[in-house]
Design a protein around this motif. Sequence first.
Motif, PDB file in Angstrom:
ATOM      1  N   VAL A  73      -2.998 -41.015   4.771  1.00  0.00           N
ATOM      2  CA  VAL A  73      -2.817 -42.086   3.797  1.00  0.00           C
ATOM      3  C   VAL A  73      -1.815 -41.624   2.758  1.00  0.00           C
ATOM      4  N   ASN A  83      -4.965 -36.682   2.908  1.00  0.00           N
ATOM      5  CA  ASN A  83      -6.021 -37.682   2.885  1.00  0.00           C
ATOM      6  C   ASN A  83      -5.936 -38.485   4.170  1.00  0.00           C
ATOM      7  N   GLY A  85      -7.276 -41.741   6.549  1.00  0.00           N
ATOM      8  CA  GLY A  85      -7.932 -43.038   6.585  1.00  0.00           C
ATOM      9  C   GLY A  85      -8.238 -43.409   8.023  1.00  0.00           C
ATOM     10  N   ASP A  86      -9.264 -44.211   8.238  1.00  0.00           N
ATOM     11  CA  ASP A  86      -9.659 -44.603   9.589  1.00  0.00           C
ATOM     12  C   ASP A  86      -8.844 -45.793  10.068  1.00  0.00           C
ATOM     13  N   TRP A 112      -7.579 -51.115   9.314  1.00  0.00           N
ATOM     14  CA  TRP A 112      -7.018 -49.931   8.659  1.00  0.00           C
ATOM     15  C   TRP A 112      -7.705 -49.776   7.306  1.00  0.00           C
ATOM     16  N   GLN A 113      -8.489 -48.709   7.182  1.00  0.00           N
ATOM     17  CA  GLN A 113      -9.283 -48.466   5.984  1.00  0.00           C
ATOM     18  C   GLN A 113     -10.156 -49.677   5.644  1.00  0.00           C
TER      19      GLN A 113
END
Length: 388
Positions: A73, A83, A85-86, A112-113
């Motif tokens: 991210v 960092n 993010g999923d 996304w996130q």
Amino acid sequence: MWDAGLPSDSEGTSMNFSPLIRRSLIWLPCAAFVGLPAVSFAQDKNANALRDIVSLFDEAVAAGLPRTLGVPVASAGVARKVNLGDLVIETSLEVDVVFPGEAPGTMYAATWQGSPAVVTRSGEHLDISIPGKDGVVVTGFVTGSAEPHTYIGGETEHSSERADPVAQATTGAKVASSMVPSPRYPDDELTFYLFPHDDTRNTDPHDIHAGFVAWWLADLRRVLIGEPVHLLYSGSVRGVTDISYGTRNVLIDWSDAVHAYAQVEGLPYEKHSWRHKYFLITKALPYHGVAGVSWQGGIEGIGSIRGPYPTFAHEFGHMLGATHADADTGFNGWICETNMLDVHSLLRSNCYTYSPANQRTIREIYRNGSSPIPKEHSLSLLRDMPVD
């Protein structure tokens, strides 16, 4: 029209969730219980130690969908910190997207996130488009890098400026036949030919697609379920991507250029060609105060990257038969505007979809063809997307 103004009377309108929002509401609770497979990074605090994100994405897709991928991210002011993010890759949208010099790319529905997203994977590029209340935010990666770049794919405010006509004259110019987009698709399959004007050469077509087109194409797949859809971006073509513009005759001039191009390349045009659309992407406005213009139910249109981010979806809608009259407002957590609404209000967000009535029209015309308004009578109806 695309005018800033107060909300119009909403009596009788349909308050529908955007399909992207609706999908996220259905998907996220399911994800919590199913336990999605995951592909993980080595959790190294040095960003340079992370693997190539594009390769990781390809591995995740090859392993089978749905799949969760930890993706860096963008963060400001934090050195040497990673960092993640999923990115939940849900399903392939089964649409071909072809950029100049590349094999056909693919698109995916994703989150996304936690936010609904559309992913475009093509060539050396991986772009995540996130439609939101204030615009389309794009996070992109290139092969060999773990560093994300994030930008807004389209603005909601634009200054009014007369388009500077491009200097090259095109009268009598011959089309370079070697520049035809490849591959070729069957004549009866819906195909959009997008021609970035030569004056957009400093803007990557992948960025144009991620900001203006990807979210629209994902929604069109829902409108035309199971139907083949192809989208091809052209390289520079003499007599086509260098045409002059900036006057009110620009749509007629573009139609003439497309006709010549189609004749040289043997592409469908006029009779039985409603499933082939030709769209010019310009840097400046097509003419003063107007961000997009197209033939209602026709096959030619123009849109500017200086226009609001729904500009292309609005003009594509006209070309597919959608109308202002059937436009509507909806609700996706906030009052929102469907793609064809001709009175824009800054108090409303974008629904990122066509109204139910326009969706029905698009399906009907896709199946049975359209009868475009004669060009000599339609121009006054198509002075779309003005920019104040």
